[in-house]
Design a protein around this motif. Structure first.
Motif, PDB file in Angstrom:
ATOM      1  N   ILE A 125      -3.430   3.494   1.943  1.00 19.79           N
ATOM      2  CA  ILE A 125      -2.177   3.753   1.247  1.00 19.79           C
ATOM      3  C   ILE A 125      -2.207   3.081  -0.127  1.00 19.79           C
ATOM      4  O   ILE A 125      -2.320   1.866  -0.242  1.00 19.79           O
ATOM      5  CB  ILE A 125      -0.966   3.248   2.070  1.00 19.79           C
ATOM      6  CG1 ILE A 125      -0.946   3.912   3.452  1.00 19.79           C
ATOM      7  CG2 ILE A 125       0.339   3.471   1.308  1.00 19.79           C
ATOM      8  CD1 ILE A 125      -0.913   5.428   3.434  1.00 19.79           C
ATOM      9  N   ALA A 126      -2.126   3.901  -1.167  1.00 22.29           N
ATOM     10  CA  ALA A 126      -2.093   3.381  -2.532  1.00 22.29           C
ATOM     11  C   ALA A 126      -0.678   2.940  -2.900  1.00 22.29           C
ATOM     12  O   ALA A 126      -0.495   1.970  -3.626  1.00 22.29           O
ATOM     13  CB  ALA A 126      -2.572   4.442  -3.517  1.00 22.29           C
ATOM     14  N   ARG A 127       0.323   3.655  -2.360  1.00 23.67           N
ATOM     15  CA  ARG A 127       1.713   3.366  -2.701  1.00 23.67           C
ATOM     16  C   ARG A 127       2.640   4.104  -1.749  1.00 23.67           C
ATOM     17  O   ARG A 127       2.388   5.237  -1.398  1.00 23.67           O
ATOM     18  CB  ARG A 127       1.984   3.844  -4.128  1.00 23.67           C
ATOM     19  CG  ARG A 127       3.428   3.771  -4.551  1.00 23.67           C
ATOM     20  CD  ARG A 127       3.590   2.852  -5.673  1.00 23.67           C
ATOM     21  NE  ARG A 127       4.969   2.415  -5.773  1.00 23.67           N
ATOM     22  CZ  ARG A 127       5.499   2.053  -6.897  1.00 23.67           C
ATOM     23  NH1 ARG A 127       4.791   2.077  -7.995  1.00 23.67           N
ATOM     24  NH2 ARG A 127       6.733   1.620  -6.926  1.00 23.67           N
ATOM     25  N   ILE A 147       7.491   9.374   1.820  1.00 25.31           N
ATOM     26  CA  ILE A 147       6.413   9.962   1.025  1.00 25.31           C
ATOM     27  C   ILE A 147       5.499   8.830   0.582  1.00 25.31           C
ATOM     28  O   ILE A 147       5.975   7.806   0.082  1.00 25.31           O
ATOM     29  CB  ILE A 147       6.945  10.710  -0.216  1.00 25.31           C
ATOM     30  CG1 ILE A 147       7.938  11.810   0.197  1.00 25.31           C
ATOM     31  CG2 ILE A 147       5.783  11.299  -1.039  1.00 25.31           C
ATOM     32  CD1 ILE A 147       8.701  12.412  -0.967  1.00 25.31           C
ATOM     33  N   ALA A 148       4.195   9.012   0.765  1.00 24.45           N
ATOM     34  CA  ALA A 148       3.227   7.995   0.362  1.00 24.45           C
ATOM     35  C   ALA A 148       2.076   8.658  -0.405  1.00 24.45           C
ATOM     36  O   ALA A 148       1.804   9.845  -0.232  1.00 24.45           O
ATOM     37  CB  ALA A 148       2.676   7.262   1.586  1.00 24.45           C
ATOM     38  N   GLU A 149       1.414   7.847  -1.207  1.00 27.37           N
ATOM     39  CA  GLU A 149       0.214   8.269  -1.921  1.00 27.37           C
ATOM     40  C   GLU A 149      -0.979   7.601  -1.253  1.00 27.37           C
ATOM     41  O   GLU A 149      -0.927   6.409  -0.922  1.00 27.37           O
ATOM     42  CB  GLU A 149       0.286   7.849  -3.385  1.00 27.37           C
ATOM     43  CG  GLU A 149      -0.945   8.243  -4.178  1.00 27.37           C
ATOM     44  CD  GLU A 149      -0.905   7.706  -5.611  1.00 27.37           C
ATOM     45  OE1 GLU A 149      -1.682   8.222  -6.430  1.00 27.37           O
ATOM     46  OE2 GLU A 149      -0.146   6.759  -5.894  1.00 27.37           O
ATOM     47  N   ILE A 150      -2.041   8.368  -1.054  1.00 28.21           N
ATOM     48  CA  ILE A 150      -3.245   7.808  -0.444  1.00 28.21           C
ATOM     49  C   ILE A 150      -4.378   7.776  -1.457  1.00 28.21           C
ATOM     50  O   ILE A 150      -4.354   8.482  -2.451  1.00 28.21           O
ATOM     51  CB  ILE A 150      -3.668   8.589   0.827  1.00 28.21           C
ATOM     52  CG1 ILE A 150      -3.952  10.062   0.501  1.00 28.21           C
ATOM     53  CG2 ILE A 150      -2.634   8.476   1.910  1.00 28.21           C
ATOM     54  CD1 ILE A 150      -4.536  10.840   1.648  1.00 28.21           C
ATOM     55  N   VAL A 151      -5.363   6.908  -1.178  1.00 29.54           N
ATOM     56  CA  VAL A 151      -6.543   6.834  -2.051  1.00 29.54           C
ATOM     57  C   VAL A 151      -7.688   7.566  -1.403  1.00 29.54           C
ATOM     58  O   VAL A 151      -7.695   7.824  -0.232  1.00 29.54           O
ATOM     59  CB  VAL A 151      -6.967   5.381  -2.339  1.00 29.54           C
ATOM     60  CG1 VAL A 151      -5.933   4.719  -3.230  1.00 29.54           C
ATOM     61  CG2 VAL A 151      -7.207   4.591  -1.090  1.00 29.54           C
TER      62      VAL A 151
END
Length: 151
Positions: A86-88, A147-151
């Protein structure tokens, strides 16, 4: 401290992905974003039923929101395999089953937001919407999507 060390220190054991109650999927990915469907509060394996400002206090709502955050983290882990990806955490949307004159939706939702920020640190600081609704499926007191941002 890593995400998993923080969870261990908080004595949180993540559940698996909860199966949807209707015609939708628990999560969907679009590019680097993952959208988690709304999770309703549960207590002792059953819907955490109640209406804020009628049968539940703000503090009880915060505890319910925190429990939803734990369920969301379980789904997020199931979706990406490793929470370190998880980036954010981008956004939470919180629907609070509440009386028409209840005005502490933001405080109830802090139960989830505070845990997410504690677990992910700066990467857990997120945008959020919190508002009252007349009813949530099964009479649950709160539903939250993520909602999440992944790397």
């Amino acid at each position: 401290m890593s995400v998993y060390q923080t969870l261990e220190a908080l004595q949180i054991r993540l559940p698996g992905v909860r199966q949807p109650a209707a015609a939708y999927v628990p999560y969907a990915m679009a590019g680097k974003l993952i959208f988690l469907s709304g999770h309703t509060a549960r207590k002792n394996g059953q819907p955490w039923v109640g209406k804020l400002g009628v049968s539940l206090t703000t503090e009880e709502g915060q505890a319910a929101a925190r429990s939803v955050a734990i369920d969301l983290l379980g789904t997020l882990q199931g979706a990406v395999g490793d929470l370190n990806r998880i980036a954010r955490i981008v956004k939470l949307t919180s629907l609070v089953n509440s009386a028409p004159d209840f005005t502490e939706h933001h405080l109830v939702s802090n139960g989830a937001s505070a845990l997410i920020a504690q677990v992910f640190g700066a990467q857990g600081e997120h945008a959020r919407s919190a508002f009252g609704v007349a009813q949530i499926p099964h009479g649950a007191c709160i539903e939250i999507e993520l909602i999440a941002e992944i790397v």
